[in-house]
Design a protein around this motif. Sequence first.
Motif, mmCIF file in Angstrom:
data_model
loop_
_atom_site.group_PDB
_atom_site.id
_atom_site.type_symbol
_atom_site.label_atom_id
_atom_site.label_comp_id
_atom_site.label_asym_id
_atom_site.label_seq_id
_atom_site.Cartn_x
_atom_site.Cartn_y
_atom_site.Cartn_z
ATOM 1 N N MET A 1 74.305 65.759 54.171
ATOM 2 C CA MET A 1 75.096 64.666 54.895
ATOM 3 C C MET A 1 74.146 64.001 55.734
ATOM 4 S SD MET A 1 78.242 65.073 57.923
ATOM 5 C CE MET A 1 79.557 64.325 57.054
ATOM 6 N N LYS A 2 74.436 62.706 55.856
ATOM 7 C CA LYS A 2 73.466 61.727 56.882
ATOM 8 C C LYS A 2 73.967 62.141 58.083
ATOM 9 C CE LYS A 2 73.132 56.998 57.752
ATOM 10 N NZ LYS A 2 73.300 55.530 56.992
ATOM 11 N N SER A 3 72.885 61.873 58.963
ATOM 12 C CA SER A 3 73.036 62.319 60.327
ATOM 13 C C SER A 3 73.972 61.491 61.012
ATOM 14 C CB SER A 3 71.803 61.852 61.302
ATOM 15 O OG SER A 3 71.611 62.040 62.478
ATOM 16 N N ILE A 4 74.583 62.483 62.028
ATOM 17 C CA ILE A 4 75.840 62.025 62.796
ATOM 18 C C ILE A 4 75.386 61.620 64.184
ATOM 19 C CG2 ILE A 4 77.674 62.768 61.534
ATOM 20 C CD1 ILE A 4 77.992 64.921 63.924
ATOM 21 N N MET A 5 73.967 62.022 64.279
ATOM 22 C CA MET A 5 73.560 61.926 65.724
ATOM 23 C C MET A 5 72.332 60.656 65.828
ATOM 24 S SD MET A 5 72.060 66.066 66.303
ATOM 25 C CE MET A 5 71.436 65.714 67.691
ATOM 26 N N HIS A 6 71.740 60.267 64.687
ATOM 27 C CA HIS A 6 70.690 59.226 64.814
ATOM 28 C C HIS A 6 71.262 57.996 64.303
ATOM 29 C CE1 HIS A 6 66.330 59.128 65.035
ATOM 30 N NE2 HIS A 6 66.582 57.928 64.817
ATOM 31 N N ARG A 7 71.287 56.948 65.179
ATOM 32 C CA ARG A 7 71.619 55.605 64.761
ATOM 33 C C ARG A 7 70.932 54.780 64.351
ATOM 34 N NH1 ARG A 7 76.012 57.839 64.313
ATOM 35 N NH2 ARG A 7 77.407 58.534 66.565
ATOM 36 N N LYS A 8 69.684 54.608 64.640
ATOM 37 C CA LYS A 8 68.629 53.338 64.216
ATOM 38 C C LYS A 8 67.626 54.010 63.131
ATOM 39 C CE LYS A 8 66.505 49.403 65.916
ATOM 40 N NZ LYS A 8 65.687 49.019 65.167
ATOM 41 N N GLU A 9 67.605 53.790 62.187
ATOM 42 C CA GLU A 9 66.736 54.131 61.159
ATOM 43 C C GLU A 9 65.365 53.626 61.631
ATOM 44 O OE1 GLU A 9 66.175 53.798 56.403
ATOM 45 O OE2 GLU A 9 68.524 53.854 57.279
ATOM 46 N N GLY A 10 64.180 54.538 61.476
ATOM 47 C CA GLY A 10 62.988 53.959 62.041
ATOM 48 C C GLY A 10 62.367 54.375 63.131
ATOM 49 N N THR A 11 63.373 54.752 63.903
ATOM 50 C CA THR A 11 63.015 55.125 65.434
ATOM 51 C C THR A 11 62.988 56.781 65.370
ATOM 52 O OG1 THR A 11 65.619 55.228 66.056
ATOM 53 C CG2 THR A 11 64.103 53.178 66.088
ATOM 54 N N CYS A 12 62.301 57.244 66.537
ATOM 55 C CA CYS A 12 62.233 58.506 66.931
ATOM 56 C C CYS A 12 63.299 58.729 67.792
ATOM 57 C CB CYS A 12 60.964 58.875 67.555
ATOM 58 S SG CYS A 12 60.974 60.584 68.260
ATOM 59 N N TYR A 13 64.393 59.821 67.642
ATOM 60 C CA TYR A 13 65.270 60.020 68.423
ATOM 61 C C TYR A 13 64.909 60.285 69.840
ATOM 62 C CZ TYR A 13 69.692 62.324 69.739
ATOM 63 O OH TYR A 13 70.884 62.899 70.255
ATOM 64 N N LEU A 14 63.870 61.223 70.001
ATOM 65 C CA LEU A 14 63.366 61.512 71.551
ATOM 66 C C LEU A 14 62.832 60.292 72.033
ATOM 67 C CD1 LEU A 14 62.515 65.137 70.955
ATOM 68 C CD2 LEU A 14 64.381 64.383 72.285
ATOM 69 N N ALA A 32 68.518 69.864 63.918
ATOM 70 C CA ALA A 32 68.908 70.178 65.251
ATOM 71 C C ALA A 32 69.051 71.730 65.660
ATOM 72 C CB ALA A 32 69.785 69.304 65.757
ATOM 73 N N LEU A 33 69.649 72.303 64.707
ATOM 74 C CA LEU A 33 70.152 73.646 64.721
ATOM 75 C C LEU A 33 69.470 74.444 63.476
ATOM 76 C CD1 LEU A 33 73.754 72.978 65.596
ATOM 77 C CD2 LEU A 33 71.871 73.554 67.233
ATOM 78 N N HIS A 34 68.476 75.757 63.974
ATOM 79 C CA HIS A 34 67.854 76.045 62.749
ATOM 80 C C HIS A 34 67.741 77.540 62.964
ATOM 81 C CE1 HIS A 34 64.972 75.839 66.094
ATOM 82 N NE2 HIS A 34 65.109 74.594 66.381
ATOM 83 N N LEU A 41 73.854 74.779 57.786
ATOM 84 C CA LEU A 41 75.102 74.053 58.570
ATOM 85 C C LEU A 41 74.700 72.919 59.371
ATOM 86 C CD1 LEU A 41 76.387 77.554 60.051
ATOM 87 C CD2 LEU A 41 77.639 75.956 58.613
ATOM 88 N N SER A 42 73.539 72.624 59.823
ATOM 89 C CA SER A 42 73.211 71.387 60.139
ATOM 90 C C SER A 42 73.189 70.418 59.123
ATOM 91 C CB SER A 42 71.687 71.444 61.030
ATOM 92 O OG SER A 42 71.545 72.156 62.129
ATOM 93 N N GLU A 43 72.834 70.531 58.179
ATOM 94 C CA GLU A 43 72.720 69.671 56.956
ATOM 95 C C GLU A 43 74.089 69.440 56.845
ATOM 96 O OE1 GLU A 43 70.961 67.160 54.391
ATOM 97 O OE2 GLU A 43 69.760 68.504 55.476
ATOM 98 N N LYS A 44 75.011 70.159 56.467
ATOM 99 C CA LYS A 44 76.493 70.142 56.231
ATOM 100 C C LYS A 44 77.008 69.231 56.955
ATOM 101 C CE LYS A 44 80.780 72.794 55.500
ATOM 102 N NZ LYS A 44 81.386 74.083 55.574
#
Length: 122
Positions: A1-14, A32-34, A41-44
């Motif tokens: 599944m596509k990220s539900i956390m990261h909004r702007k492609e090409g940027t670093c979240y942190l 995020a969870l590993h 589950l993170s992927e799902k």
Amino acid sequence: MKSIMHRKEGTCYLCVKLHSDYSEKRTQEHHALHGAGRRKLSEKYGLKVYLCLRHHTADGGPEAVHRNAETDLFVKREAQKAFEKRWPELNFREIFGKNYRDEKDRWQQASGETGQGFRFIK
């Protein structure tokens, strides 16, 4: 599944969250969870972000998630918040086996508040 956390492609979240740096960078996917089956589950559930090398790898900078436990916990808390917002009917703790929002460290509150030299941006 596509990220539900990261909004702007090409940027670093942190870079965005910690330093208000929206510049485009080469990034790597980070679940995020590993561990203990949590990566699948993170992927799902789309709980992944894209990080520059400085914020991702163990040989990156001091804020790298694979080097800094507080940074890693911050990303996990952000993932839990995103999950709970997207699926309020599901129990995060039952699915992932842990409640990251209950853990204490120097970043008591995530986005929107300041802590130890960082300003978190929503």
